[in-house]
Design a protein around this motif. Structure first.
Motif, PDB file in Angstrom:
ATOM      1  N   PRO A  13      -0.880  -4.728  -0.232  1.00 28.26           N
ATOM      2  CA  PRO A  13      -2.013  -5.322   0.492  1.00 28.26           C
ATOM      3  C   PRO A  13      -1.963  -6.843   0.507  1.00 28.26           C
ATOM      4  CG  PRO A  13      -2.728  -4.346  -1.594  1.00 28.26           C
ATOM      5  CD  PRO A  13      -1.327  -3.894  -1.362  1.00 28.26           C
ATOM      6  N   SER A  72      -0.879   6.111   5.111  1.00 33.08           N
ATOM      7  CA  SER A  72      -0.041   5.097   4.463  1.00 33.08           C
ATOM      8  C   SER A  72       0.419   4.005   5.424  1.00 33.08           C
ATOM      9  CB  SER A  72       1.183   5.768   3.824  1.00 33.08           C
ATOM     10  OG  SER A  72       1.997   6.374   4.819  1.00 33.08           O
ATOM     11  N   ARG A 119      -7.608  -0.933   0.016  1.00 35.50           N
ATOM     12  CA  ARG A 119      -6.427  -0.674  -0.823  1.00 35.50           C
ATOM     13  C   ARG A 119      -6.520  -1.460  -2.134  1.00 35.50           C
ATOM     14  NH1 ARG A 119      -6.376   2.516   2.489  1.00 35.50           N
ATOM     15  NH2 ARG A 119      -4.722   3.138   3.945  1.00 35.50           N
ATOM     16  N   VAL A 182      -1.795   6.428  -0.015  1.00 32.96           N
ATOM     17  CA  VAL A 182      -3.235   6.379  -0.234  1.00 32.96           C
ATOM     18  C   VAL A 182      -3.671   7.600  -1.036  1.00 32.96           C
ATOM     19  CG1 VAL A 182      -5.478   6.086   0.864  1.00 32.96           C
ATOM     20  CG2 VAL A 182      -3.404   5.344   2.051  1.00 32.96           C
TER      21      VAL A 182
END
Length: 379
Positions: A13, A72, A119, A182
């Motif tokens: 991220p 993802s 995230r 995720v």
């Protein structure tokens, strides 16, 4: 070492934060050029920036569903859309078309922003440590670098369009770094908690003030330096660059502070510091003094938004985290809706000095909001 470790844990991220930061830094430093090629007054230009705010707010409502669908690859899709969207605003000369192009930018930027913050919040819960400030610091670093690069390109006479395209190439090259698996959390068996309305409202208000103040300096600092204080193109670009540099310093420092102090005391202190910076920038007699004001403002305001987003992630049930962050971001990013209009109207009526004093008053409004938020139970 805690900062480097935080960035290592959240490197995927963090890459998305870099992509968003470099584009908005580029835009902030090119504002005088773009405004001139549109032939827009302060009030009209502020109204045109509503395009990006409209796109941002719209994307916030769509982001949770898009996140579920894209999984993802959500950050990759958001970054690719953002690189495409920024191809247009720098070459538009018709005001209405500019507003529409900025709406597309806002839509892509908002999608990426919600997903990358979600995230980070997920990683915070997984590793049981604060990570939000370090990631937002990477936005500020990229923002400052983008603005400094544009200072050089403006001095060389380069128009905005090819520079935005160059940043777009960088964003595409970084896409592989933004794929992240995720973990979707279901509600706990027997969960009967109410919808977390108050955490979202109060944390959203904190983020709103932070982002309104940040957006104001991003969009109008170069104009303040060049028009009010008589600075040149490179001096004007240094205004938003100074904001980005000091916000990066503040957020890296905030990463260390967040591991030792709770969010609310930090937010209250940061609001007071940033308000002082806004007053210094407003009253500055020279560009150098304005840079000091922007720097102090950046140091203070840098931690308010990330702390607000981190706090709401702690105040809600895990299965509601992404939605709560998205809704908080809706409120916060509506600051990009209000700030351009209010700043344009104040500037047209009273000048940019008065407009920056208004920013100081706005920042102080965080104090009572934070006191109310302190009463909410942490989950």
């Amino acid at each position: 070492m805690s900062i480097l470790n935080a960035l290592s844990l959240s490197r995927r991220p963090a890459t998305a934060f870099v992509v968003i930061g470099m584009f908005w830094g580029c835009f902030a430093a090119y504002v005088p050029v773009i405004k001139a090629q549109l032939g827009a007054s302060d009030a009209l230009f502020g109204a045109l920036l509503l395009g990006s705010a409209t796109g941002l707010v719209s994307s916030m409502w769509l982001a949770p569903r898009a996140d579920r669908i894209l999984g993802s690859r959500a950050m990759q899709v958001g970054a690719a859309l953002l690189a495409f969207a920024w191809l247009f605003p720098g070459q538009v000369t018709v005001p209405l078309v500019f507003a529409l192009s900025m709406a597309l930018v806002g839509l892509a930027s908002g999608l990426l922003d919600v997903v990358m913050n979600a995230r980070v919040s997920e990683l915070e819960a997984r590793h049981n440590r604060p990570l939000m400030n370090a990631n937002h610091a990477m936005f500020s670093v990229a923002y400052a670098v983008g603005a400094l690069i544009v200072g050089a390109t403006r001095e060389a006479g380069l128009p905005p369009a090819p520079v935005f395209a160059g940043f777009g190439v960088i964003a595409i090259l970084l896409l592989p770094m933004m794929r992240m698996d995720v973990t979707y959390v279901d509600a706990e068996e027997g969960y009967a908690g109410a919808y977390p309305l108050w955490p979202i409202i109060l944390c959203g208000a904190i983020v709103l003030v932070a982002f309104m103040s940040e957006a104001t300096v991003e969009a109008w600092s170069a104009l303040h330096v060049e028009r009010t204080l008589g600075g040149g193109a490179a001096e004007g670009a240094l205004g938003p660059a100074m904001l980005g540099i000091t916000m990066a310093i503040g957020r890296f420092s905030g990463q260390v502070v967040a591991e030792r102090l709770r969010e609310i005391p930090v937010v209250i202190g940061a609001a007071a510091i940033s308000a002082i910076g806004a007053v210094v920038a407003a009253l500055a007699p020279t560009p150098f003094v304005a840079y000091i004001g922007f720097g102090v403002l950046g140091l203070g305001v840098s931690v308010i938004g990330p702390m607000g987003l981190a706090l709401v992630g702690k105040l809600v049930a895990p299965h509601l985290r992404t939605e709560a962050i998205s809704r908080t971001a809706v409120i916060g990013f509506s600051g990009f809706f209000f700030a351009p209009v209010l700043m344009g109207l104040l500037s047209d009526a009273f000048g940019l000095r008065v407009a920056f004093v208004a920013v100081a008053v706005l920042l102080l409004s965080v104090v009572p909001i934070a006191i109310f938020a302190k009463r909410l139970p942490v989950r």
